[in-house]
Enzyme design. Sequence first.
Site, PDB file in Angstrom:
ATOM      1  N   CYS A  42      72.839 128.678  63.358  1.00  0.00           N
ATOM      2  CA  CYS A  42      71.464 128.977  63.948  1.00  0.00           C
ATOM      3  C   CYS A  42      70.665 129.804  63.037  1.00  0.00           C
ATOM      4  CB  CYS A  42      71.639 129.651  65.245  1.00  0.00           C
ATOM      5  SG  CYS A  42      70.382 130.002  66.319  1.00  0.00           S
ATOM      6  N   ASP A  44      68.875 132.057  64.421  1.00  0.00           N
ATOM      7  CA  ASP A  44      68.764 133.382  64.839  1.00  0.00           C
ATOM      8  C   ASP A  44      68.975 134.347  63.804  1.00  0.00           C
ATOM      9  OD1 ASP A  44      69.765 135.952  66.057  1.00  0.00           O
ATOM     10  OD2 ASP A  44      69.785 134.797  67.714  1.00  0.00           O
ATOM     11  N   ARG A  46      69.889 137.266  63.496  1.00  0.00           N
ATOM     12  CA  ARG A  46      71.190 138.312  63.740  1.00  0.00           C
ATOM     13  C   ARG A  46      72.237 137.442  63.039  1.00  0.00           C
ATOM     14  NH1 ARG A  46      70.470 138.926  70.032  1.00  0.00           N
ATOM     15  NH2 ARG A  46      70.030 136.710  69.703  1.00  0.00           N
ATOM     16  N   HIS A  98      76.922 131.051  67.669  1.00  0.00           N
ATOM     17  CA  HIS A  98      77.145 132.382  68.030  1.00  0.00           C
ATOM     18  C   HIS A  98      76.663 132.510  69.606  1.00  0.00           C
ATOM     19  CE1 HIS A  98      72.527 133.443  68.713  1.00  0.00           C
ATOM     20  NE2 HIS A  98      72.636 132.244  67.912  1.00  0.00           N
ATOM     21  N   CYS A 101      73.408 132.715  72.270  1.00  0.00           N
ATOM     22  CA  CYS A 101      72.298 131.836  71.567  1.00  0.00           C
ATOM     23  C   CYS A 101      71.230 131.451  72.526  1.00  0.00           C
ATOM     24  CB  CYS A 101      72.848 130.706  71.058  1.00  0.00           C
ATOM     25  SG  CYS A 101      71.734 129.708  70.044  1.00  0.00           S
TER      26      CYS A 101
HETATM   27 CO    CO Z   1      71.099 130.707  68.050  1.00  0.00          CO
END
Ligand code: CO
Length: 212
Positions: A42, A44, A46, A98, A101
């Site tokens: 992803c 993301d 993080r 994750h 999400c």
């Molecule tokens: Co995500």
Amino acid sequence: MKTLPKLFENNRAWAASVIAEDPDFFPNLSQQQNPEYLWIGCSDSRVPANQVVGLAPGEVFVHRNIANVVTHTDINCLSVLEYAVNVLQVKHVIVCGHYGCGGVMAALQDHHLGLIDNWLCHVRDVRRNHEKQLVAVEDETERTNRLCELNVIEQVRNVCATTIVQGCWEKGNPLAVHGWIYGIEDGLLRDLDVTITEQVDVAEAYRIATRK
Ligand code: CO
């Protein structure tokens, strides 16, 4: 705002620390890349691929998009997959989602967000495929997290169904496709036990991984 001096400062410090440990690191890396892994994750912020698995530059080829989706009409993802499998000859493709999400959360809700709704249709398809199992989960966070897992499992199956991976297995070349999920709250990876290494494994691995 036109320049970002802090990031350049960070970069010089990072390059210097790498060179201090291995003066030949960058000259060697500039000659070739030889990663064993393709990471599909992803976007993301993080979930940074290299840091999460403790790998250095040159060790993992990376493709990221919102909600780690693999779809057969996405020329970007397919190009990355083809290059990784056929040119770099990676031995492992890792689809890593994750928990928590945002893309998956949005796909569970029926709010309209704009352009991204089109992209998240792929995750809504996953939701629809497993609607019965998902509605049985009462806790909203748990339901989101189960859809995060199911989404990874579906994307593993999509990777396996590509002409690229099918062709690799037909030639007898070793390639394993893995489905993992990362916990933002504890920094740990979990293996979803859906690793597929040949065509015959696909249906069975999917059946086991998606049942509840
Ligand atoms: Co995500």
